[in-house]
Design a protein around this motif. Structure first.
Motif, PDB file in Angstrom:
ATOM      1  N   ASP A   1       0.747  -1.059   0.160  1.00  0.00           N
ATOM      2  CA  ASP A   1       0.111   0.029  -0.013  1.00  0.00           C
ATOM      3  C   ASP A   1       0.961   1.194   0.128  1.00  0.00           C
ATOM      4  OD1 ASP A   1      -0.027   0.865   3.096  1.00  0.00           O
ATOM      5  OD2 ASP A   1       0.175  -1.251   2.956  1.00  0.00           O
TER       6      ASP A   1
ATOM      7  N   GLN B   1       1.895   0.332   5.137  1.00  0.00           N
ATOM      8  CA  GLN B   1       1.196  -0.453   6.207  1.00  0.00           C
ATOM      9  C   GLN B   1       1.384  -2.159   6.225  1.00  0.00           C
ATOM     10  OE1 GLN B   1       0.028   1.058   9.077  1.00  0.00           O
ATOM     11  NE2 GLN B   1       0.875   2.669   8.179  1.00  0.00           N
ATOM     12  N   VAL B   2       1.460  -2.475   5.024  1.00  0.00           N
ATOM     13  CA  VAL B   2       1.681  -3.910   5.004  1.00  0.00           C
ATOM     14  C   VAL B   2       3.015  -4.655   5.804  1.00  0.00           C
ATOM     15  CG1 VAL B   2       3.431  -4.041   3.010  1.00  0.00           C
ATOM     16  CG2 VAL B   2       1.706  -5.979   3.286  1.00  0.00           C
TER      17      VAL B   2
ATOM     18  N   LYS C   1       3.244  -3.883   8.946  1.00  0.00           N
ATOM     19  CA  LYS C   1       2.636  -3.952  10.041  1.00  0.00           C
ATOM     20  C   LYS C   1       1.528  -5.009  10.272  1.00  0.00           C
ATOM     21  CE  LYS C   1       3.638   0.752  11.335  1.00  0.00           C
ATOM     22  NZ  LYS C   1       3.380   2.085  11.978  1.00  0.00           N
ATOM     23  N   THR C   2       0.796  -5.163   9.170  1.00  0.00           N
ATOM     24  CA  THR C   2      -0.361  -6.072   9.136  1.00  0.00           C
ATOM     25  C   THR C   2       0.291  -7.538   8.859  1.00  0.00           C
ATOM     26  OG1 THR C   2      -0.503  -5.860   6.792  1.00  0.00           O
ATOM     27  CG2 THR C   2      -1.926  -4.297   8.231  1.00  0.00           C
ATOM     28  N   GLY C   3       1.422  -7.653   8.286  1.00  0.00           N
ATOM     29  CA  GLY C   3       2.243  -8.889   8.122  1.00  0.00           C
ATOM     30  C   GLY C   3       1.525  -9.817   7.214  1.00  0.00           C
ATOM     31  N   GLU C   4       0.916  -9.407   6.017  1.00  0.00           N
ATOM     32  CA  GLU C   4       0.250 -10.425   5.367  1.00  0.00           C
ATOM     33  C   GLU C   4       0.975 -10.860   4.293  1.00  0.00           C
ATOM     34  OE1 GLU C   4      -3.115  -7.898   3.824  1.00  0.00           O
ATOM     35  OE2 GLU C   4      -4.319  -8.246   5.594  1.00  0.00           O
TER      36      GLU C   4
ATOM     37  N   ARG D   1       9.954  -8.255  14.642  1.00  0.00           N
ATOM     38  CA  ARG D   1       8.744  -8.806  14.165  1.00  0.00           C
ATOM     39  C   ARG D   1       9.219  -9.275  12.753  1.00  0.00           C
ATOM     40  NH1 ARG D   1       3.528  -5.460  13.090  1.00  0.00           N
ATOM     41  NH2 ARG D   1       3.764  -5.186  15.433  1.00  0.00           N
TER      42      ARG D   1
END
Length: 248
Positions: A114, A118-119, A121-124, A154
Motif C-alpha cells: 500500500d 502498512q503491509v 505492520k499487518t504482516g500479510e 517482528r
C-alpha cells in the motif's frame, strides 16, 4: 556521390575505431540498468566499450583490495570509494558523487504494497527480502528503516537476505519473497513504475544513500576510463540517471 567526402568520413571512422579502447567497470547492482544505457551511449559517441561487472559494493571492495582488474568503480555508497582512495588503490582526486539513491518497498503483486507501507505492520506475507546489510548499502538502509519503525524483531524471522540488491530483486520478482526492499531505480522505467506495487520509504528512516564513483589505479591514463567519467558528469547523463528515480 561525393567520393572525397565519403573517403574522409570512412578514414575518420577507421582512425576512431583504431583508438577506441575498453574500460572495465565494477557497478553496484542498483545501478545496473542505467549503466547499461550509459555504456551504449559511450560506445556510440566515443567508440569506447564498457565491460560491466555487477555486484555488491562490499564484495567489490574486497576484490579490489585483492587486485581485481577493474578500471572504474561505481559504488552504492561514498564510504567505500573513500576508503579505496585512502588506501592508495585509486587515482587521487578522481572520486565524485554520481547519484543519490532511494529505497523502496516493492512487490511483484500489484495489490500487496500500500501507499503508506502498512503491509509491514499487518504482516500479510510469509517472506520479505533485503540485501545483506554487511555488504550492500541498500540492505543497510533497509535494516535501518525497519529498526526505526520498530519492526526489526517482528520481521527478523521472515527475512530473506540477498548477496546484492540485484539478487534481492530476483527473490521478489520470482515470488520467493512476496515483497522486499530494493532500489527505486530497479522498479522504474522512464520515471514510471514498471509493475507491481511500491512504497517509497521516507528518507527520514535511513541515512542518505550517496553513491560515489572513482577511477581505480588500473584505469589511470586509460582514455576509455576518462571518457566514461566525462560522460557520467554530463548533463545528458544526469537527466538519464534522474529518470531512474535517483537524485543528484
Amino acid at each position: 556521390m561525393n567520393y572525397s567526402r565519403l573517403l574522409a568520413v570512412l578514414t575518420a571512422w577507421a582512425l576512431g575505431s583504431a583508438h577506441a579502447g575498453e574500460v572495465t567497470v565494477a557497478v553496484a547492482a542498483n545501478f545496473a540498468a542505467p549503466m547499461q544505457a550509459i555504456a551504449a551511449i559511450l560506445e556510440k559517441t566515443t567508440g569506447h566499450k564498457a565491460e560491466i561487472v555487477i555486484g555488491a559494493t562490499g564484495r567489490f571492495y574486497a576484490q579490489i583490495k585483492n587486485g581485481a582488474p577493474f578500471d572504474v568503480f561505481l559504488a552504492a555508497d561514498n564510504e567505500t570509494p573513500e576508503k579505496i582512495e585512502a588506501e592508495g588503490l585509486a587515482v587521487p582526486g578522481s572520486r565524485f558523487t554520481y547519484a543519490k539513491g532511494k529505497l523502496v518497498l516493492w512487490s511483484a503483486n500489484p495489490a500487496l504494497v500500500d501507499a503508506q507501507g502498512q503491509v509491514l505492520k499487518t504482516g500479510e506475507f510469509r517472506k520479505i527480502a533485503m540485501a545483506q546489510p554487511k555488504v550492500a548499502p541498500y540492505g543497510a538502509a533497509a535494516m535501518e528503516a525497519i529498526t526505526q519503525l520498530g519492526l526489526a524483531g517482528r520481521l527478523g524471522p521472515r527475512l530473506v537476505l540477498g548477496e546484492s540488491i540485484g539478487q534481492t530483486f530476483g527473490f521478489i520478482s520470482t515470488g520467493n519473497a512476496e515483497l522486499g526492499f530494493v532500489a527505486m531505480s530497479q522498479v522504474l522505467e522512464g520515471g514510471k513504475l514498471k509493475g507491481g506495487s511500491m512504497w517509497a520509504v521516507p528518507a527520514t528512516l535511513y541515512q542518505p544513500i550517496v553513491q560515489d564513483a572513482i577511477v581505480l589505479t588500473r584505469g589511470k591514463n586509460k582514455p576509455a576510463a576518462a571518457a566514461l567519467v566525462t560522460l557520467l558528469k554530463s548533463d545528458r547523463i544526469k537527466d538519464l540517471i534522474r529518470s531512474y528515480g535517483y537524485e543528484l
